[in-house]
Design a protein around this motif. Sequence first.
Motif, short mmCIF file in Angstrom:
data_model
loop_
_atom_site.label_atom_id
_atom_site.label_comp_id
_atom_site.label_asym_id
_atom_site.label_seq_id
_atom_site.Cartn_x
_atom_site.Cartn_y
_atom_site.Cartn_z
N MET A 1 3.19 -30.58 -5.13
CA MET A 1 3.73 -30.93 -3.81
C MET A 1 5.08 -31.64 -3.97
N LYS A 2 5.16 -32.53 -4.95
CA LYS A 2 6.45 -33.21 -5.23
C LYS A 2 7.53 -32.20 -5.57
N ALA A 3 7.14 -31.13 -6.27
CA ALA A 3 8.11 -30.11 -6.68
C ALA A 3 8.55 -29.24 -5.50
N GLY A 4 7.82 -29.31 -4.39
CA GLY A 4 8.23 -28.56 -3.20
C GLY A 4 7.17 -27.65 -2.61
N VAL A 5 6.03 -27.50 -3.28
CA VAL A 5 4.95 -26.67 -2.74
C VAL A 5 4.35 -27.35 -1.51
N GLU A 6 4.19 -26.61 -0.43
CA GLU A 6 3.57 -27.17 0.78
C GLU A 6 2.13 -26.72 0.95
N GLN A 7 1.80 -25.55 0.39
CA GLN A 7 0.46 -24.98 0.50
C GLN A 7 0.05 -24.41 -0.84
N ILE A 8 -1.21 -24.62 -1.22
CA ILE A 8 -1.75 -23.90 -2.38
C ILE A 8 -2.87 -23.01 -1.85
N TYR A 9 -2.74 -21.72 -2.10
CA TYR A 9 -3.76 -20.77 -1.67
C TYR A 9 -4.44 -20.16 -2.89
N TYR A 10 -5.75 -19.97 -2.76
CA TYR A 10 -6.51 -19.26 -3.79
C TYR A 10 -6.93 -17.93 -3.19
N LEU A 11 -6.55 -16.85 -3.83
CA LEU A 11 -6.80 -15.52 -3.29
C LEU A 11 -7.74 -14.75 -4.21
N SER A 12 -8.72 -14.09 -3.62
CA SER A 12 -9.62 -13.26 -4.40
C SER A 12 -10.08 -12.10 -3.53
N VAL A 13 -10.47 -11.00 -4.18
CA VAL A 13 -11.00 -9.85 -3.43
C VAL A 13 -12.48 -10.13 -3.17
N ASN A 14 -12.71 -11.03 -2.22
CA ASN A 14 -14.05 -11.39 -1.78
C ASN A 14 -13.97 -11.64 -0.27
N ASP A 15 -15.11 -11.50 0.41
CA ASP A 15 -15.10 -11.75 1.85
C ASP A 15 -15.08 -13.26 2.13
N SER A 16 -14.84 -13.57 3.39
CA SER A 16 -14.65 -14.96 3.79
C SER A 16 -15.91 -15.81 3.57
N PRO B 1 -9.21 -14.77 1.82
CA PRO B 1 -10.21 -13.76 1.50
C PRO B 1 -9.65 -12.35 1.67
N ASP B 2 -9.28 -11.74 0.55
CA ASP B 2 -8.74 -10.38 0.58
C ASP B 2 -9.91 -9.41 0.39
N GLY B 3 -10.84 -9.46 1.32
CA GLY B 3 -12.11 -8.75 1.18
C GLY B 3 -12.00 -7.26 0.92
N ASN B 4 -11.03 -6.60 1.56
CA ASN B 4 -10.85 -5.15 1.36
C ASN B 4 -9.86 -4.84 0.25
N GLY B 5 -9.23 -5.88 -0.28
CA GLY B 5 -8.26 -5.68 -1.36
C GLY B 5 -6.92 -5.14 -0.88
#
Length: 174
Positions: free
Chosen positions: A66-81, A100-104
């Motif tokens: 966050m100090k470096a400038g990141v405002e959001q950290i997202y974790y993405l996987s091909v799984n449903d919500s 949730p990238d459920g359909n990829g």
Amino acid sequence: MSHHHGGLSLPDVTFKVRIGPDWYDKTTEDYFAGTKALVVALPGAFTPVWSKSQIPEFEDHRSELMKAGVEQIYYLSVNDSFVMNAWAKDLGVNEEDMIPDGNGDFTIGMCMGVNKRHVGFGMRTWRYVMYVDDMEIVFFSQEDGMNNDGSDDDPYVNTTPRVVLDWFDTEKEF
């Protein structure tokens, strides 16, 4: 090792996201427009390495990032919500941090889909991290040896928090 994704833009996708008891359609823009986001793409929810090391490591470095400038950290996987939310709960991470990238669709649009049929997973994402500034991919780093037949030892070298922080440090020197 890491490289810029020259001109590759984010795929325009609608994700089916469950927050609390409600379903939402969230688009690529909803996640990435007007924010500086770090995306950590993981092959599968609840898989041991990412649950025990990668996500906790990113969480441990959250304040530095966050100090470096990141405002959001997202974790993405091909799984449903449902799966992503259960995993978030298990990790002590916010549901809103999970994509949730459920359909990829996003993963395929990023050209990062790999076939994991040999372990019964179907199509999943290859492991990568990227820094996205207002819809633009500024930094991208993926693990070596991308393949569709499991001929890798599931490397975790190019997608660590250290790699990302080192890139931020290098950026600042110019």
